[in-house]
Design an enzyme around this catalytic site. Structure first.
Site, short mmCIF file in Angstrom:
data_model
loop_
_atom_site.label_atom_id
_atom_site.label_comp_id
_atom_site.label_asym_id
_atom_site.label_seq_id
_atom_site.Cartn_x
_atom_site.Cartn_y
_atom_site.Cartn_z
N ARG A 110 -13.57 -8.52 1.72
CA ARG A 110 -12.14 -8.28 1.46
C ARG A 110 -11.35 -9.52 1.85
NH1 ARG A 110 -10.13 -3.15 1.40
NH2 ARG A 110 -8.23 -4.29 0.87
N ARG B 86 0.89 -1.18 0.00
CA ARG B 86 0.00 0.00 0.00
C ARG B 86 0.91 1.21 0.00
NH1 ARG B 86 -5.40 1.50 3.32
NH2 ARG B 86 -6.16 0.14 1.67
N HIS C 10 -7.18 0.76 -6.61
CA HIS C 10 -7.42 -0.08 -5.42
C HIS C 10 -8.13 -1.36 -5.90
CE1 HIS C 10 -7.78 -1.26 -1.40
NE2 HIS C 10 -8.73 -0.47 -0.97
N CYS D 282 -16.46 1.54 0.14
CA CYS D 282 -15.26 0.76 0.48
C CYS D 282 -14.85 0.96 1.94
CB CYS D 282 -14.12 1.11 -0.46
SG CYS D 282 -13.54 2.81 -0.31
N ASP E 295 -17.06 7.39 -2.24
CA ASP E 295 -15.82 7.21 -1.47
C ASP E 295 -15.50 8.57 -0.84
OD1 ASP E 295 -13.41 6.21 -0.47
OD2 ASP E 295 -12.32 6.49 -2.35
N GLN F 118 -10.09 -4.06 -3.63
CA GLN F 118 -11.39 -3.62 -3.13
C GLN F 118 -12.50 -3.99 -4.11
OE1 GLN F 118 -12.22 -1.80 -0.11
NE2 GLN F 118 -14.23 -2.49 -0.81
N1 NVA Z 1 -9.77 6.80 -1.85
C1 NVA Z 1 -9.46 6.35 -0.51
C2 NVA Z 1 -9.73 4.89 -0.36
C3 NVA Z 1 -9.54 4.35 1.03
C4 NVA Z 1 -9.75 2.87 1.13
C5 NVA Z 1 -8.02 6.67 -0.19
O1 NVA Z 1 -7.15 6.47 -1.06
O2 NVA Z 1 -7.75 7.13 0.91
N1 CP Z 2 -11.27 -0.04 2.09
C1 CP Z 2 -10.02 -0.11 2.56
O1 CP Z 2 -9.06 -0.39 1.85
O2 CP Z 2 -9.90 0.10 3.90
P1 CP Z 2 -8.56 0.33 4.74
O3 CP Z 2 -7.99 1.65 4.32
O4 CP Z 2 -9.02 0.31 6.16
O5 CP Z 2 -7.61 -0.79 4.44
#
Ligand code: NVA
Ligand code: CP
Length: 307
Positions: free
Chosen positions: A291, A102, A129, A263, A223, A132
């Site tokens: 997930r 990540r 992502h 998500c 989101d 997800q």
């Molecule tokens: N768009 C959000 C998704 C979190 C799971 C982010 O990147 O923070």
């Molecule tokens: N939806 C998602 O990826 O959640 P986290 O940021 O908690 O991993």
């Protein structure tokens, strides 16, 4: 050997095969049967951003499959102190069997994958992502709304939007994206999606009017307005996203049986109202649970590809 960096590199059949495998492993788990296909295998998880779901699902999933997961925060490993990505990749991939990352720039994960001897999985970048979306589609199947889906995505043109674009383009469903002006999806991603859509028959529409997007939709999703790394823009974005909250009035325009997906984490009173999130809590938290199951399918699938 395959990496899982975006859905772009996967066919419709492969995406459905991974989700099917996840559903089968989920069914077995619920019946008390563990699949121990990854016994003695190790998953390295590199986190350069926060996470609740991604960390818990990958770590638990790997354990349930008989393997072990290592949580590596960039605060603790040398990557965070400037050790090159390509060196980190060569070291970790000589010891571990799979790597989940990540991070911020998508190019980091591409570079890592180029130097890795083992499959690399995208656990979220600024651009995509994809894990997800495996869980989201699994949830759509379980709730009986995958067939003839008309999905409306309301909000920021971000990593989730790009991932929805790729899923729709590959699987061939209708996706309408409504973002405020100035927050549209990247044109290169849209172009790729429209190219794939020619083959799959997907209908993809982008607009700035959320009401037009939700009209008759069978699934409404959104989101956060400020993704990880955009915390400083939060106040400004709250102003510019006025009218984009998915609330009762917005959901009234969708199909009468429309489902809501998120998500998570969700910001109530911003991209979604408390009422809508709570009235769709069953599907939203099933989506979060999936997930675990979808990623178990993915890890087993990737491991089998290595032979
Ligand atoms: N768009 C959000 C998704 C979190 C799971 C982010 O990147 O923070
Ligand atoms: N939806 C998602 O990826 O959640 P986290 O940021 O908690 O991993």
């Amino acid at each position: 050997m395959r990496h899982f960096l975006t859905l772009k590199d996967f066919t419709k059949e492969e995406i459905l095969e991974i989700i099917d495998l996840g559903l089968k492993i989920k069914k077995d788990l619920k019946a008390g049967k563990y699949n121990a296909e990854l016994e003695h295998k190790t998953l390295a998880m590199i986190f350069e951003k926060s996470s609740t779901r991604t960390r818990v699902s990958f770590e638990t999933g790997m354990f349930q499959l008989g393997g072990h997961a290592l949580f590596l925060s960039n605060r603790d490993i040398h990557l965070g102190r400037g050790e090159p990505v390509k060196d980190t990749a060569r070291v970790i991939s000589r010891m571990c069997d799979m790597v989940m990352i990540r991070t911020f720039e998508h190019s980091m994960i591409e570079e890592f994958a180029a130097y890795s001897k083992v499959p690399v999985v995208n656990g979220l970048t600024d651009s995509y992502h994809p894990v997800q979306l495996l869980a989201d589609y699994m949830t759509m199947i379980e709730y009986g709304v995958a067939e003839n889906a008309v999905v409306a995505y309301i909000g920021d043109g971000n990593n989730m939007t790009n991932s929805w674009l790729m899923l729709a383009a590959k699987l061939g469903f209708e996706l309408r994206i409504a973002t405020p002006k100035g927050y549209e999806v990247e044109s290169t991603v849209l172009r790729d999606a429209l190219d794939f859509a020619k083959e799959s028959g997907a209908v993809i529409k982008v607009m700035n009017d959320p009401k037009e997007a939700v009209k008759g939709a069978t699934i409404v999703t959104t989101d956060t307005w400020a993704s990880m790394g955009q915390e400083d823009e939060k106040e400004q974005r709250i102003k510019e996203f006025e009218g984009f909250m998915v609330d009762g009035l917005m959901m009234c325009l969708a199909d009468k049986d429309a489902k809501f997906l998120h998500c998570l984490p969700a910001y109530r009173g911003q991209e979604v109202s408390e009422e809508i999130l709570e009235s769709h809590a069953d599907i939203v938290f099933s989506e979060a649970e999936n997930r675990l199951h979808a990623q178990k399918g993915l890890m087993v699938w990737l491991d089998r590809q290595r032979g």
